[in-house]
Design an enzyme around this catalytic site. Structure first.
Site, PDB file in Angstrom:
ATOM      1  N   GLY A  33       0.804  -1.222   0.000  1.00 33.39           N
ATOM      2  CA  GLY A  33       0.000   0.000   0.000  1.00 33.39           C
ATOM      3  C   GLY A  33       0.833   1.266   0.000  1.00 33.39           C
ATOM      4  N   HIS A  39       4.594   1.711  -7.903  1.00 30.74           N
ATOM      5  CA  HIS A  39       3.563   0.672  -7.947  1.00 30.74           C
ATOM      6  C   HIS A  39       2.747   0.814  -9.235  1.00 30.74           C
ATOM      7  CE1 HIS A  39       3.972   1.366  -3.426  1.00 30.74           C
ATOM      8  NE2 HIS A  39       4.262   0.081  -3.532  1.00 30.74           N
ATOM      9  N   GLN A  63       7.736  -9.493   7.929  1.00 28.58           N
ATOM     10  CA  GLN A  63       8.942  -9.126   7.195  1.00 28.58           C
ATOM     11  C   GLN A  63       9.633  -7.899   7.774  1.00 28.58           C
ATOM     12  OE1 GLN A  63       6.769  -8.311   3.393  1.00 28.58           O
ATOM     13  NE2 GLN A  63       8.201  -6.612   3.196  1.00 28.58           N
ATOM     14  N   ASP A 152      13.601  -3.254  -5.717  1.00 33.04           N
ATOM     15  CA  ASP A 152      13.915  -4.238  -4.678  1.00 33.04           C
ATOM     16  C   ASP A 152      14.523  -5.463  -5.360  1.00 33.04           C
ATOM     17  OD1 ASP A 152      12.548  -2.910  -2.208  1.00 33.04           O
ATOM     18  OD2 ASP A 152      11.107  -2.749  -3.832  1.00 33.04           O
TER      19      ASP A 152
HETATM   20  P1  AMP Z   1       6.132  -2.272  -1.519  1.00 32.47           P
HETATM   21  O1  AMP Z   1       4.728  -1.776  -1.441  1.00 32.47           O
HETATM   22  O2  AMP Z   1       7.154  -1.228  -1.202  1.00 32.47           O
HETATM   23  O3  AMP Z   1       6.343  -3.573  -0.828  1.00 32.47           O
HETATM   24  O4  AMP Z   1       6.390  -2.554  -3.068  1.00 32.47           O
HETATM   25  C1  AMP Z   1       5.527  -3.380  -3.807  1.00 32.47           C
HETATM   26  C2  AMP Z   1       6.126  -3.651  -5.156  1.00 32.47           C
HETATM   27  O5  AMP Z   1       6.347  -2.419  -5.854  1.00 32.47           O
HETATM   28  C3  AMP Z   1       7.482  -4.342  -5.066  1.00 32.47           C
HETATM   29  O6  AMP Z   1       7.589  -5.314  -6.101  1.00 32.47           O
HETATM   30  C4  AMP Z   1       8.449  -3.214  -5.289  1.00 32.47           C
HETATM   31  O7  AMP Z   1       9.675  -3.619  -5.832  1.00 32.47           O
HETATM   32  C5  AMP Z   1       7.684  -2.352  -6.279  1.00 32.47           C
HETATM   33  N1  AMP Z   1       8.174  -0.975  -6.229  1.00 32.47           N
HETATM   34  C6  AMP Z   1       8.255  -0.155  -5.148  1.00 32.47           C
HETATM   35  N2  AMP Z   1       8.811   1.027  -5.481  1.00 32.47           N
HETATM   36  C7  AMP Z   1       9.108   0.950  -6.809  1.00 32.47           C
HETATM   37  C8  AMP Z   1       9.714   1.849  -7.768  1.00 32.47           C
HETATM   38  N3  AMP Z   1      10.133   3.062  -7.420  1.00 32.47           N
HETATM   39  N4  AMP Z   1       9.842   1.418  -9.042  1.00 32.47           N
HETATM   40  C9  AMP Z   1       9.422   0.184  -9.409  1.00 32.47           C
HETATM   41  N5  AMP Z   1       8.848  -0.694  -8.560  1.00 32.47           N
HETATM   42  C10 AMP Z   1       8.698  -0.326  -7.284  1.00 32.47           C
END
Ligand code: AMP
Length: 288
Positions: A33, A39, A63, A152
């Site tokens: 979120g 995202h 995590q 990531d």
């Molecule tokens: P998170 O909500 O931070 O756990 O991220 C969810 C997904 O979005 C994960 O696969 C992240 O690698 C991806 N994500 C987060 N930030 C970015 C970004 N700046 N560029 C590309 N993908 C992202």
């Protein structure tokens, strides 16, 4: 389309199962979120590829290695729903903690090797928590395709290895990092930065890009490449370095000499906020 909100495992199973039965492909975008344009890139890619797009929103307690990080993690489901609605997402799956973990879990997924260095070294249990929740989400939704960000990169490597080792019938699709105009990788944690920290944070990407240019100029010694990045970071006293490594892009192991592609990965602290970033270096950038 109007984006549906689903809270229960039984209901998301029914919705995804129905789509699959009708011969429609299912795409899953797992998130915690606080959705932003990073995202958004994953969602847009899923919207192009898949018939039914499911975005999961779940802040996964197991995590987090620091309780205060979990407690202060940005949560705003209303905003996330609007974000998903604007991007034509079919369903947001947002279970609460009791739905996902009705009892203390006894079963965990541990991906050895790829989890050992970088974030894995500094955040004990982090990737075990990530792999476990992603395994659960893949089993719950059973998507044809799941999307993960290269921002990531170690997480992506962990998930790929898990899906391959455990024969999950899913295609794992990587999506390039989305950045702010000044280069800072978008992250839900950026909103915690003070204006000063936000300004200093740009040094992280600048450092990695400077190091990438050393690679492109032909540097083969990882220490030489790292020194270029460190010189940039040292000019920014607000930044505390956690790690900076040159690793091979599949196994995420530090290399002692550059052969083929490498990834430069770093984690830094600005006050109480931790940021990570990485860049891929490919041999075609180097002199012949
Ligand atoms: P998170 O909500 O931070 O756990 O991220 C969810 C997904 O979005 C994960 O696969 C992240 O690698 C991806 N994500 C987060 N930030 C970015 C970004 N700046 N560029 C590309 N993908 C992202």
């Amino acid at each position: 389309v109007s984006t549906g909100l689903v809270r229960s495992i039984a209901e998301i199973r029914r919705r995804a199962g129905e789509a699959r039965q009708a011969g429609r492909t299912v795409g899953l975008v797992p998130t915690m979120g606080a959705l932003h344009a990073g995202h958004g890139a994953l969602i847009d890619r899923a919207r192009r590829d898949a018939d039914l797009v499911v975005v999961s929103v779940f802040v996964n307690s197991i995590q987090f290695d620091r309780p205060e990080d979990y407690a202060s993690y940005a949560r705003d489901l209303r905003e996330d729903l609007d974000f998903c609605q604007a991007r034509c997402v079919d369903v947001v799956f947002a279970p609460d903690a009791r739905e996902m973990y009705p009892a203390e879990p006894a079963t965990f997924v541990e991906v050895a090797g790829v989890s050992d260095h970088l974030c894995g070294r500094f955040r004990p249990g982090h990737f075990r928590g990530v792999a476990t929740v992603v395994a659960k989400l893949l089993n719950i939704v059973q998507p044809d395709i799941a999307y993960f960000g290269e921002k990531d990169a170690q997480q992506l490597a962990v998930i790929r290895r898990m899906a391959s080792d455990l024969n999950f019938p899913v295609a794992i699709v990587p999506v390039p990092t989305v950045r702010e105009p000044d280069g800072l990788a978008m992250s839900s944690r950026n909103r915690r930065l003070s204006p000063e920290e936000r300004r200093a944070a740009t040094a992280l990407y600048r450092a990695l890009e400077t190091a990438r240019r050393r690679f492109a100029a032909g540097a083969e010694d990882p220490e030489d490449i790292k020194r270029a990045a460190l010189a940039v970071l040292e000019n920014e006293p607000q930044i505390r370095l956690e790690y900076l490594e040159v690793v091979d892009p599949e196994e995420m192991q530090p290399v002692d000499r550059v052969r083929g592609s490498v990834r430069l990965s770093a984690a830094v602290w600005l006050g109480s906020t931790r940021l990570i970033d990485n860049v891929l270096c490919v041999p075609s950038e180097r002199p012949a």
